[in-house]
Design a protein around this motif. Structure first.
Motif, PDB file in Angstrom:
ATOM      1  N   ALA A 128       0.831  -1.213   0.000  1.00  0.00           N
ATOM      2  CA  ALA A 128       0.000   0.000   0.000  1.00  0.00           C
ATOM      3  C   ALA A 128       0.861   1.257   0.000  1.00  0.00           C
ATOM      4  O   ALA A 128       0.609   2.199  -0.756  1.00  0.00           O
ATOM      5  N   ALA A 129       1.900   1.273   0.828  1.00  0.00           N
ATOM      6  CA  ALA A 129       2.790   2.436   0.882  1.00  0.00           C
ATOM      7  C   ALA A 129       3.571   2.590  -0.423  1.00  0.00           C
ATOM      8  O   ALA A 129       3.744   3.709  -0.924  1.00  0.00           O
ATOM      9  N   MET A 130       4.026   1.484  -0.976  1.00  0.00           N
ATOM     10  CA  MET A 130       4.752   1.549  -2.236  1.00  0.00           C
ATOM     11  C   MET A 130       3.862   2.133  -3.331  1.00  0.00           C
ATOM     12  O   MET A 130       4.331   2.885  -4.181  1.00  0.00           O
ATOM     13  N   GLY A 131       2.587   1.803  -3.281  1.00  0.00           N
ATOM     14  CA  GLY A 131       1.662   2.343  -4.265  1.00  0.00           C
ATOM     15  C   GLY A 131       1.515   3.846  -4.183  1.00  0.00           C
ATOM     16  O   GLY A 131       1.303   4.514  -5.200  1.00  0.00           O
ATOM     17  N   ILE A 132       1.660   4.390  -2.999  1.00  0.00           N
ATOM     18  CA  ILE A 132       1.593   5.846  -2.844  1.00  0.00           C
ATOM     19  C   ILE A 132       2.756   6.500  -3.591  1.00  0.00           C
ATOM     20  O   ILE A 132       2.610   7.564  -4.179  1.00  0.00           O
ATOM     21  N   TRP A 133       3.909   5.840  -3.604  1.00  0.00           N
ATOM     22  CA  TRP A 133       5.103   6.398  -4.239  1.00  0.00           C
ATOM     23  C   TRP A 133       5.204   6.046  -5.721  1.00  0.00           C
ATOM     24  O   TRP A 133       5.785   6.808  -6.490  1.00  0.00           O
ATOM     25  N   THR A 134       4.704   4.875  -6.123  1.00  0.00           N
ATOM     26  CA  THR A 134       4.981   4.409  -7.483  1.00  0.00           C
ATOM     27  C   THR A 134       3.759   4.221  -8.362  1.00  0.00           C
ATOM     28  O   THR A 134       3.883   4.282  -9.574  1.00  0.00           O
ATOM     29  N   GLY A 135       2.619   3.902  -7.807  1.00  0.00           N
ATOM     30  CA  GLY A 135       1.420   3.676  -8.612  1.00  0.00           C
ATOM     31  C   GLY A 135       0.357   2.965  -7.799  1.00  0.00           C
ATOM     32  O   GLY A 135       0.645   2.041  -7.043  1.00  0.00           O
ATOM     33  N   LEU A 136      -0.868   3.382  -7.949  1.00  0.00           N
ATOM     34  CA  LEU A 136      -1.951   2.916  -7.079  1.00  0.00           C
ATOM     35  C   LEU A 136      -2.294   1.438  -7.215  1.00  0.00           C
ATOM     36  O   LEU A 136      -2.940   0.876  -6.335  1.00  0.00           O
ATOM     37  N   ARG A 137      -1.854   0.777  -8.268  1.00  0.00           N
ATOM     38  CA  ARG A 137      -2.147  -0.660  -8.374  1.00  0.00           C
ATOM     39  C   ARG A 137      -1.510  -1.423  -7.211  1.00  0.00           C
ATOM     40  O   ARG A 137      -2.070  -2.406  -6.737  1.00  0.00           O
ATOM     41  N   PHE A 138      -0.347  -0.997  -6.778  1.00  0.00           N
ATOM     42  CA  PHE A 138       0.286  -1.633  -5.616  1.00  0.00           C
ATOM     43  C   PHE A 138      -0.553  -1.405  -4.361  1.00  0.00           C
ATOM     44  O   PHE A 138      -0.691  -2.304  -3.525  1.00  0.00           O
ATOM     45  N   THR A 139      -1.109  -0.215  -4.224  1.00  0.00           N
ATOM     46  CA  THR A 139      -1.952   0.090  -3.064  1.00  0.00           C
ATOM     47  C   THR A 139      -3.166  -0.826  -3.051  1.00  0.00           C
ATOM     48  O   THR A 139      -3.526  -1.371  -1.999  1.00  0.00           O
ATOM     49  N   TRP A 140      -3.801  -1.005  -4.199  1.00  0.00           N
ATOM     50  CA  TRP A 140      -4.964  -1.895  -4.268  1.00  0.00           C
ATOM     51  C   TRP A 140      -4.587  -3.321  -3.882  1.00  0.00           C
ATOM     52  O   TRP A 140      -5.322  -3.998  -3.151  1.00  0.00           O
ATOM     53  N   ALA A 141      -3.445  -3.797  -4.355  1.00  0.00           N
ATOM     54  CA  ALA A 141      -2.983  -5.143  -3.991  1.00  0.00           C
ATOM     55  C   ALA A 141      -2.800  -5.247  -2.478  1.00  0.00           C
ATOM     56  O   ALA A 141      -3.226  -6.228  -1.853  1.00  0.00           O
ATOM     57  N   GLY A 142      -2.184  -4.237  -1.870  1.00  0.00           N
ATOM     58  CA  GLY A 142      -1.988  -4.238  -0.421  1.00  0.00           C
ATOM     59  C   GLY A 142      -3.293  -4.247   0.343  1.00  0.00           C
ATOM     60  O   GLY A 142      -3.438  -4.962   1.344  1.00  0.00           O
ATOM     61  N   LEU A 143      -4.252  -3.473  -0.124  1.00  0.00           N
ATOM     62  CA  LEU A 143      -5.555  -3.422   0.557  1.00  0.00           C
ATOM     63  C   LEU A 143      -6.293  -4.755   0.460  1.00  0.00           C
ATOM     64  O   LEU A 143      -6.919  -5.200   1.430  1.00  0.00           O
ATOM     65  N   VAL A 144      -6.201  -5.409  -0.686  1.00  0.00           N
ATOM     66  CA  VAL A 144      -6.862  -6.718  -0.840  1.00  0.00           C
ATOM     67  C   VAL A 144      -6.211  -7.746   0.087  1.00  0.00           C
ATOM     68  O   VAL A 144      -6.908  -8.518   0.758  1.00  0.00           O
ATOM     69  N   ILE A 145      -4.895  -7.747   0.151  1.00  0.00           N
ATOM     70  CA  ILE A 145      -4.198  -8.690   1.036  1.00  0.00           C
ATOM     71  C   ILE A 145      -4.574  -8.424   2.494  1.00  0.00           C
ATOM     72  O   ILE A 145      -4.848  -9.363   3.251  1.00  0.00           O
ATOM     73  N   ALA A 146      -4.614  -7.166   2.897  1.00  0.00           N
ATOM     74  CA  ALA A 146      -5.006  -6.832   4.272  1.00  0.00           C
ATOM     75  C   ALA A 146      -6.429  -7.303   4.560  1.00  0.00           C
ATOM     76  O   ALA A 146      -6.719  -7.807   5.648  1.00  0.00           O
ATOM     77  N   LEU A 147      -7.319  -7.146   3.596  1.00  0.00           N
ATOM     78  CA  LEU A 147      -8.699  -7.608   3.761  1.00  0.00           C
ATOM     79  C   LEU A 147      -8.751  -9.126   3.931  1.00  0.00           C
ATOM     80  O   LEU A 147      -9.466  -9.637   4.804  1.00  0.00           O
TER      81      LEU A 147
END
Length: 182
Positions: A128-147
């Motif tokens: 999720a944090a990496m997505g903030i710096w590089t691209g939101l697709r990483f953030t979405w992946a992090g949120l799904v894993i956390a869920l």
């Protein structure tokens, strides 16, 4: 023919947007195979622990070593070809790793499911944090894993490893494919 100052500024802004988007998509495509490899590790190792409780945990040592080696080799084979991520991404991941280790040590390593959940949540936070710096697709992946971790922990802890393998590993595999196709 004269170019108005506003037209020139608009053109430069469009070029900058296109450049940022190109770097983002290139980064996704580069990272896709690495995320896919780690998704396979999550799938195989969590299922090994679920179906072979006594010896399945040993699969993590092999899986982590193999995915780490692949990540290093894949990363070095693309060095200079993709976008430079800079120190922020490295610092973000390193900070997350340090906190993950500290939290695991403080919380204790007595319950392997709890350790898996904590590590998985920190990996999700890093994505999720990496997505903030590089691209939101990483953030979405992090949120799904956390869920997935949260649902498995609170609603079906008895099948936690099955959830983590199928849903967590599946989310990473799907994310890897999604990133590769960017």
């Amino acid at each position: 023919m004269t170019v108005e100052q506003r037209d020139a500024a608009d053109a430069l802004a469009a070029v900058a947007r296109t450049r940022r988007r190109s770097i983002e998509l290139s980064g996704y495509a580069h990272a896709g195979n690495i995320v896919l490899a780690w998704g396979l590790v999550w799938l195989i190792c969590n299922l090994a622990v679920h179906f072979v409780p006594r010896g399945g945990a040993n699969s993590w040592a092999v899986g982590i070593a193999a995915a780490t080696l692949y990540s290093i080799l894949h990363g070095s084979s693309h060095r200079g070809k993709g976008p430079r991520l800079g120190w922020r991404v490295t610092a973000t991941v390193a900070t997350g790793f340090v906190f993950m280790v500290l939290l695991a040590l403080i919380a204790g390593l007595d319950d392997p499911r709890q350790t898996n959940a904590l590590i998985s949540l920190f990996i999700a936070a890093n994505y999720a944090a990496m997505g903030i710096w590089t691209g939101l697709r990483f953030t979405w992946a992090g949120l799904v894993i956390a869920l997935v971790v949260t649902l498995a922990w609170f609603f079906d802890r008895g099948n936690f490893y099955l959830w983590m393998g199928l849903a967590g590993g599946g989310a990473l595999i799907t994310s890897g494919i999604w990133l590769r196709r960017a």
